[in-house]
Design a protein around this motif. Sequence first.
Motif, mmCIF file in Angstrom:
data_model
loop_
_atom_site.group_PDB
_atom_site.id
_atom_site.type_symbol
_atom_site.label_atom_id
_atom_site.label_comp_id
_atom_site.label_asym_id
_atom_site.label_seq_id
_atom_site.Cartn_x
_atom_site.Cartn_y
_atom_site.Cartn_z
ATOM 1 N N ALA A 1 1.685 -52.492 -13.776
ATOM 2 C CA ALA A 1 0.951 -51.304 -13.322
ATOM 3 C C ALA A 1 1.922 -50.222 -12.925
ATOM 4 N N PHE A 2 2.962 -50.613 -12.180
ATOM 5 C CA PHE A 2 3.968 -49.618 -11.792
ATOM 6 C C PHE A 2 4.784 -49.187 -12.999
ATOM 7 N N LEU A 3 5.193 -50.174 -13.789
ATOM 8 C CA LEU A 3 6.094 -49.906 -14.902
ATOM 9 C C LEU A 3 5.475 -48.919 -15.891
ATOM 10 N N GLN A 4 4.185 -49.088 -16.159
ATOM 11 C CA GLN A 4 3.555 -48.200 -17.135
ATOM 12 C C GLN A 4 3.456 -46.787 -16.599
ATOM 13 N N ALA A 5 3.119 -46.677 -15.304
ATOM 14 C CA ALA A 5 3.087 -45.339 -14.702
ATOM 15 C C ALA A 5 4.475 -44.728 -14.767
ATOM 16 N N PHE A 6 5.472 -45.548 -14.444
ATOM 17 C CA PHE A 6 6.862 -45.081 -14.449
ATOM 18 C C PHE A 6 7.279 -44.642 -15.856
ATOM 19 N N ILE A 7 6.952 -45.482 -16.843
ATOM 20 C CA ILE A 7 7.401 -45.175 -18.200
ATOM 21 C C ILE A 7 6.694 -43.942 -18.737
ATOM 22 N N PHE A 8 5.407 -43.842 -18.439
ATOM 23 C CA PHE A 8 4.693 -42.646 -18.911
ATOM 24 C C PHE A 8 5.337 -41.399 -18.331
ATOM 25 N N THR A 9 5.566 -41.420 -17.028
ATOM 26 C CA THR A 9 6.162 -40.249 -16.384
ATOM 27 C C THR A 9 7.584 -40.020 -16.872
ATOM 28 N N MET A 10 8.322 -41.122 -17.008
ATOM 29 C CA MET A 10 9.708 -41.043 -17.454
ATOM 30 C C MET A 10 9.788 -40.420 -18.843
ATOM 31 N N LEU A 11 8.983 -40.935 -19.770
ATOM 32 C CA LEU A 11 9.048 -40.409 -21.137
ATOM 33 C C LEU A 11 8.533 -38.980 -21.193
ATOM 34 N N SER A 12 7.493 -38.688 -20.387
ATOM 35 C CA SER A 12 7.012 -37.305 -20.352
ATOM 36 C C SER A 12 8.132 -36.386 -19.917
ATOM 37 N N SER A 13 8.848 -36.794 -18.851
ATOM 38 C CA SER A 13 9.908 -35.903 -18.374
ATOM 39 C C SER A 13 11.061 -35.863 -19.369
ATOM 40 N N LEU A 14 11.272 -36.973 -20.062
ATOM 41 C CA LEU A 14 12.324 -36.987 -21.088
ATOM 42 C C LEU A 14 11.991 -35.982 -22.194
ATOM 43 N N PHE A 15 10.739 -36.000 -22.639
ATOM 44 C CA PHE A 15 10.337 -35.076 -23.702
ATOM 45 C C PHE A 15 10.378 -33.639 -23.192
ATOM 46 N N ILE A 16 9.906 -33.448 -21.966
ATOM 47 C CA ILE A 16 9.972 -32.095 -21.392
ATOM 48 C C ILE A 16 11.422 -31.655 -21.299
ATOM 49 N N GLY A 17 12.274 -32.613 -20.892
ATOM 50 C CA GLY A 17 13.693 -32.298 -20.788
ATOM 51 C C GLY A 17 14.282 -31.892 -22.124
ATOM 52 N N MET A 18 13.869 -32.596 -23.203
ATOM 53 C CA MET A 18 14.331 -32.230 -24.542
ATOM 54 C C MET A 18 13.884 -30.816 -24.895
ATOM 55 N N ALA A 19 12.663 -30.489 -24.481
ATOM 56 C CA ALA A 19 12.095 -29.205 -24.886
ATOM 57 C C ALA A 19 12.705 -28.041 -24.117
ATOM 58 N N VAL A 20 13.011 -28.256 -22.840
ATOM 59 C CA VAL A 20 13.490 -27.108 -22.058
ATOM 60 C C VAL A 20 15.007 -26.981 -22.082
ATOM 61 N N GLU A 21 15.671 -27.974 -22.674
ATOM 62 C CA GLU A 21 17.137 -27.965 -22.650
ATOM 63 C C GLU A 21 17.690 -26.733 -23.346
ATOM 64 N N GLU A 22 18.738 -26.188 -22.762
ATOM 65 C CA GLU A 22 19.394 -25.047 -23.407
ATOM 66 C C GLU A 22 20.819 -25.439 -23.731
ATOM 67 N N HIS A 23 21.156 -25.292 -25.009
ATOM 68 C CA HIS A 23 22.514 -25.668 -25.402
ATOM 69 C C HIS A 23 23.417 -24.463 -25.244
ATOM 70 N N ASP A 24 24.597 -24.704 -24.728
ATOM 71 C CA ASP A 24 25.514 -23.572 -24.633
ATOM 72 C C ASP A 24 26.614 -23.625 -25.688
ATOM 73 N N HIS A 25 26.566 -24.669 -26.526
ATOM 74 C CA HIS A 25 27.582 -24.738 -27.586
ATOM 75 C C HIS A 25 27.003 -24.128 -28.863
ATOM 76 N N HIS A 26 27.616 -23.053 -29.321
ATOM 77 C CA HIS A 26 27.175 -22.492 -30.596
ATOM 78 C C HIS A 26 28.312 -21.763 -31.248
#
Lengths: 373, 166, 62
Positions: A348-373
């Motif tokens: 019960a905890f793990l699934q809540a954790f994983i859902f939130t974790m993966l959501s934040s991981l995906f959000i993190g991928m989306a908002v990330e700004e690369h400074d190498h170009h």
Amino acid sequence: MVATKSIKFIAILVLMMTSVFAFANEGEHDNQHHEGGNKVDTPEEIKEYIAHHLKDSHDFHLYTNNETGTHVSFPLPVIVWTSEGLRTFMSSEFHHDDAGHVIVEKDGVKLTKIHSKIYELEAGADEVVFDDHHHAENAHKVLDFSITKSVFGMLLAGLLMILGFGALAKGYKKGAIPTGFGRALEPLVIYVRDEIARPNIGEKKYRKFMSFLLTVFFFIWILNLLGLTPLGFNVTGQIAVTVCLAIFTVVIYLFSGSKDFWGHTLWMPGVPYILRPILAVIELIGFVLIKPFSLLVRLFANMTAGHFVVMSLIALVITMKEAFGPVASTGVSLALALFISVIEILVAFLQAFIFTMLSSLFIGMAVEEHDHH
Amino acid sequence: MDQLLNDFSPGLFFMQAIILLILIVLMRKFAWKPILESLQTREDGIKNALDSAEKARLEMQNLQADNKKLLNEARAEREAMLKEAREMKDKMIESAKTEAETQANSIIEQAHAAIESEKKAAIAELKSHVAGLSIEIAEKVLREELSDNSKQQKLVDSLIGEATLN
Amino acid sequence: MYNLIGAGLIVIGAGLGLGKIGGSAMEAIARQPEAAGKIQTAMIIIGALLEGLAFGALILGK
């Protein structure tokens, strides 16, 4: 403090009164409506019972007295959008029928319930006709906005969250350190912030998403835990619920995607030009379909499987009675069910954790700004 | 898959979406915002307290170092003062000694001179006294001796005899 | 019938994958016990991704 207590008291009182009222109400009806009797004895019946439990239901069923055939339950409101417009009534009007036998007529609309779904009979029909595959031929599903058991569970979870965390928030006005139950809640909030949101989204941008992540985390966790109580909620095991949660995540990360994210997704740098459109399609499918699909399916399948296993193990009492006698079967079932329940508490905890974790991981991928170009 | 699609209830989806949306908004307003803000302020407070404690510690250290320096300075000063005083004392004693010595010497000298002069005066007086006395005695003797002519003649003769012998 | 065989294959694959993840994580933790928390989190994420894949396949086959 006094206010919270009185609210809790009123809530419990209302709950009790409803259930007593429902009990009295149900007492008037006989068991003749129920198909196939109420006993759950054979493997088929157990299977059906579990399948029924895993689905959403329109009333809050607590238990059934086999001697008198009385159902102890309280009805929940049914709100359906039919071809004739909105219809509302209490689910007690179906008299616990789930096979399309009881037909409720509301202002010219005939409604019936088959396998926890409400169907509207076509004009002129008086009873449901089933085809070979047990599909209703002369009835169609309606849009069902009922306060079903799942919706009730969500409301309950929401109420618990607002009471618990509202009290915690209020507690901060008195002093910097929470008292009472807030002491248990505060570390959880800090955990979500420091272990889930911050490392995955980044120090600069995580604040914006905290409300969503915290709400989703505690919502899923509380609902998962409610599912382990004998009340038998299976909210996070409803595909519609997990779809909704996943869509929230997708909408959030697609709408907060940075320029870099879209650049990388749609026109991947450092790759031959011919491959870029193909990669863009793959990436888009990944972000729009596969990631949310894995999110929603994981939660759904885990919770459903958990409920299924726990109930099957409890059902060992019945299935093993023939072979081992009542005492041994009860003992084995109790031991196994207890063991799995402990694991389920972790899940019960793990699934809540994983859902939130993966959501934040995906959000993190989306908002990330690369400074190498 | 078919069963799943069949189980999917749009109504439940809709209710869930609405409930979740309302819940997020409500929780944001009544719970998460105040909680996170309070946590932030508390953490900032703790951080500030730690920082200021560190600062105070450094200040304390500086102060202690200053104190030590001051103490050392004071000690050196005291030492110097004591040394000076001791030197002064020595000098004073020395000078007093020499002065006393010279004074004593001069006094002694004066005393010597006075004694000498007194002695001289006394001797002179004694001499004159003795001379006077001897003259008186001589006068008396002479008067006695020369009371008659024979004695006078005798004396003259002896004197002349002495004188010729020489 | 065939989908049951498929489910079995999926479970074999997922089991192999989970075993690999778990084993590597254990080794990593044994090598660097101070990084156990980070390794666990990473392990759970990878496990979750694998689980999503396996469940997706199971559901599609059902």
